[in-house]
Design a protein around this motif. Structure first.
Motif, short mmCIF file in Angstrom:
data_model
loop_
_atom_site.label_atom_id
_atom_site.label_comp_id
_atom_site.label_asym_id
_atom_site.label_seq_id
_atom_site.Cartn_x
_atom_site.Cartn_y
_atom_site.Cartn_z
N ASP A 1 -5.15 -43.86 -48.89
CA ASP A 1 -4.50 -43.04 -49.91
C ASP A 1 -3.06 -43.53 -50.15
OD1 ASP A 1 -4.29 -41.05 -51.78
OD2 ASP A 1 -4.60 -39.39 -50.37
N THR B 1 -4.74 -35.44 -44.77
CA THR B 1 -4.17 -36.77 -44.86
C THR B 1 -3.53 -37.16 -43.54
OG1 THR B 1 -3.75 -36.53 -47.23
CG2 THR B 1 -2.52 -38.24 -46.08
N GLN C 1 -10.21 -47.05 -51.54
CA GLN C 1 -9.16 -46.09 -51.87
C GLN C 1 -9.74 -44.70 -52.11
OE1 GLN C 1 -5.53 -46.52 -52.31
NE2 GLN C 1 -6.18 -48.14 -50.89
N TYR C 2 -8.93 -43.70 -51.77
CA TYR C 2 -9.36 -42.32 -52.00
C TYR C 2 -9.48 -42.04 -53.49
CZ TYR C 2 -9.40 -37.24 -52.09
OH TYR C 2 -9.76 -35.93 -52.32
N THR C 3 -10.59 -41.42 -53.87
CA THR C 3 -10.77 -40.88 -55.21
C THR C 3 -11.39 -39.51 -55.08
OG1 THR C 3 -13.01 -41.75 -55.53
CG2 THR C 3 -11.15 -43.20 -56.15
N LYS D 1 -6.87 -31.78 -49.34
CA LYS D 1 -7.36 -32.85 -48.49
C LYS D 1 -6.55 -32.93 -47.21
CE LYS D 1 -4.68 -36.21 -51.18
NZ LYS D 1 -4.73 -37.36 -52.10
N TYR E 1 -13.06 -39.49 -49.87
CA TYR E 1 -12.36 -40.02 -48.71
C TYR E 1 -12.00 -41.48 -48.94
CZ TYR E 1 -16.98 -41.84 -47.25
OH TYR E 1 -18.20 -42.46 -47.20
N SER F 1 -7.18 -40.22 -46.27
CA SER F 1 -7.40 -38.83 -46.66
C SER F 1 -8.87 -38.50 -46.78
CB SER F 1 -6.71 -38.53 -48.00
OG SER F 1 -5.31 -38.63 -47.91
#
Length: 416
Positions: A46, A149, A36-38, A147, A43, A61
């Motif tokens: 998302d 996406t 998952q995106y953080t 970002k 990256y 993303s």
């Protein structure tokens, strides 16, 4: 295999994100299905989505600086067939119904524009702002964040890799209202967010970025006072384009702070936008507002814009610049569909007579691109190979299919 935060990546060089089991080389980044995106990683998948066995849509993303990015997506899977629709940022359409057989891989290349809400700080004691004044509902939308996406959608989306690289290419800036903007939610849609699809091409052919700065409820005056036009102008450079479509809200006398009269101040403000673009070496294109869906008893569209479309035509003639006459073309489109079918091109199951759905937005985008194709604009050379289009012979609504985005709302766009 690199797992560096995206903020540390050198986007002047291609950065490749891989989703298969290929080990990759230097500059390639392996992405696991549950990554998952953080903000720390920079990256990942998302919006609480990831690829599933149920062919659900998913988002990916990457944190990137402001600018234009060449995106190369490799669609396909070693053992599965795929059907793919791809949007970027806030539902900007780039790929529609691209299919691959099992073991087949197809690449598509396109340019995505990324912006944020920051403005260059004015000098000490100089007037100005440091941020665009965004409406509350805009604060966290995908086209104002930091970002890039991508929305992977379709009957069976499959992606093997994504390549991102920052590039310097001409940018087409769109300014206008709710009928142009990137609408955030299904079922509403606008021609501006369909436009990128017609500039998407096979590998290394797409060389135009679409930067849609239009927003629901905006007028020329509010576009200036909110810093939206300042944002466009500080990024604009020679060789860029400015597509201008205002009128739906500018004509409202009940909005006294932003009302402009058709034959005087409306034309004056159009001239300001044109002059600012020309000062920076950009080419302006004027667009008349499409009509609202208001039929009379004879099945003909009633003009709801008064003298405003004619004022746009006069300014285009006076300034010798390209005109896209969506006023006339929308009348042809709606009347060709007829009283009973025309609602099928509009938001909220046709209850909304101003804003469009995916089908209506797509048809209006075809009107825009056909006008560009027939113009003397150098931009015409960047259009993908689409058949000629006439609004009096629209695509059959019964045959139109576009996978809807997961984000949906019954909230009406601002303006009418």
């Amino acid at each position: 295999m690199s797992h560096s935060p995206a903020a540390e990546l050198d986007f002047t060089q291609p950065q490749i994100f891989r989703f298969d089991n290929h080990q990759g080389a230097s500059g390639e980044h392996k992405v696991s299905p549950d990554q998952q995106y953080t903000e720390q990683s920079g990256y990942g998948f998302d919006l609480q989505t990831h690829p599933t066995n149920n062919n659900d849509p998913f988002y990916f993303s990457v944190a990137v600086p402001e600018g234009n990015y060449r995106v190369i997506v490799e669609f396909g899977h070693t053992t599965l067939a795929s059907t793919n629709t791809l949007r970027a940022e806030l539902r900007r359409l780039y790929v529609k119904d691209l299919t691959t057989a099992a073991g087949e891989f197809i690449q598509r290349s396109f340019i995505v524009n990324i912006r944020n809400g920051l403005l260059q700080a004015p000098e000490l004691n100089a007037p100005g702002a440091t941020r665009v004044t965004l409406k509350e509902l805009e604060q966290h939308r995908l086209h104002w964040d930091n970002k890039l996406t991508l929305e992977f959608n379709g009957a069976a989306p499959q992606v093997r890799s994504i390549s991102l690289q920052q590039v310097n290419v001409p940018t087409v800036y769109l300014v206008g209202d709710s009928t142009v903007t990137d609408q955030p939610y299904e079922p509403a849609a606008s021609w501006g967010q369909m436009l990128p699809y017609f500039f998407t091409a096979p590998l290394f052919k797409g060389e135009i970025a679409i930067a849609n700065h239009a927003e629901s409820g905006e007028t020329m005056k509010s576009f200036i006072t909110a810093g939206r036009f300042a944002k466009v102008l500080e990024r604009m450079k020679a060789g860029d384009y400015l597509l201008i479509q205002f009128g739906h809200n500018d004509q409202k006398k009940q909005w006294p702070q932003t009302y402009v009269e058709a034959t005087t101040t409306y034309k004056d403000y159009l001239n300001v936008f044109i002059a600012e673009a020309r000062l920076r070496g950009a080419t302006s294109v004027l667009i008349t507002s499409m009509q609202r869906r208001t039929f009379n008893d004879q099945g003909k569209i009633v003009n709801s814009h008064g003298l405003y479309p004619q004022a746009v035509r006069e300014v285009a003639r006076e300034k010798n610049i390209t005109l896209i006459d969506l006023d006339k073309m929308s009348v042809q489109l709606y009347e060709a569909l007829g009283v009973n079918k025309a609602p099928l091109a509009f938001n909220d199951n046709g209850k909304d007579a101003t804003h469009h759905n995916n089908y209506g937005a797509y048809q209006l985008a075809r009107c825009v691109t056909e006008s560009i194709r027939q113009s003397s604009l150098a931009l015409a050379a960047q259009l993908s190979n689409q058949p000629a289009y006439h609004p009096a012979q629209p695509d059959p609504v019964e045959h139109f299919v576009l996978a809807p985005s997961p984000q949906a709302s019954s909230l009406r766009p601002d303006g009418n």
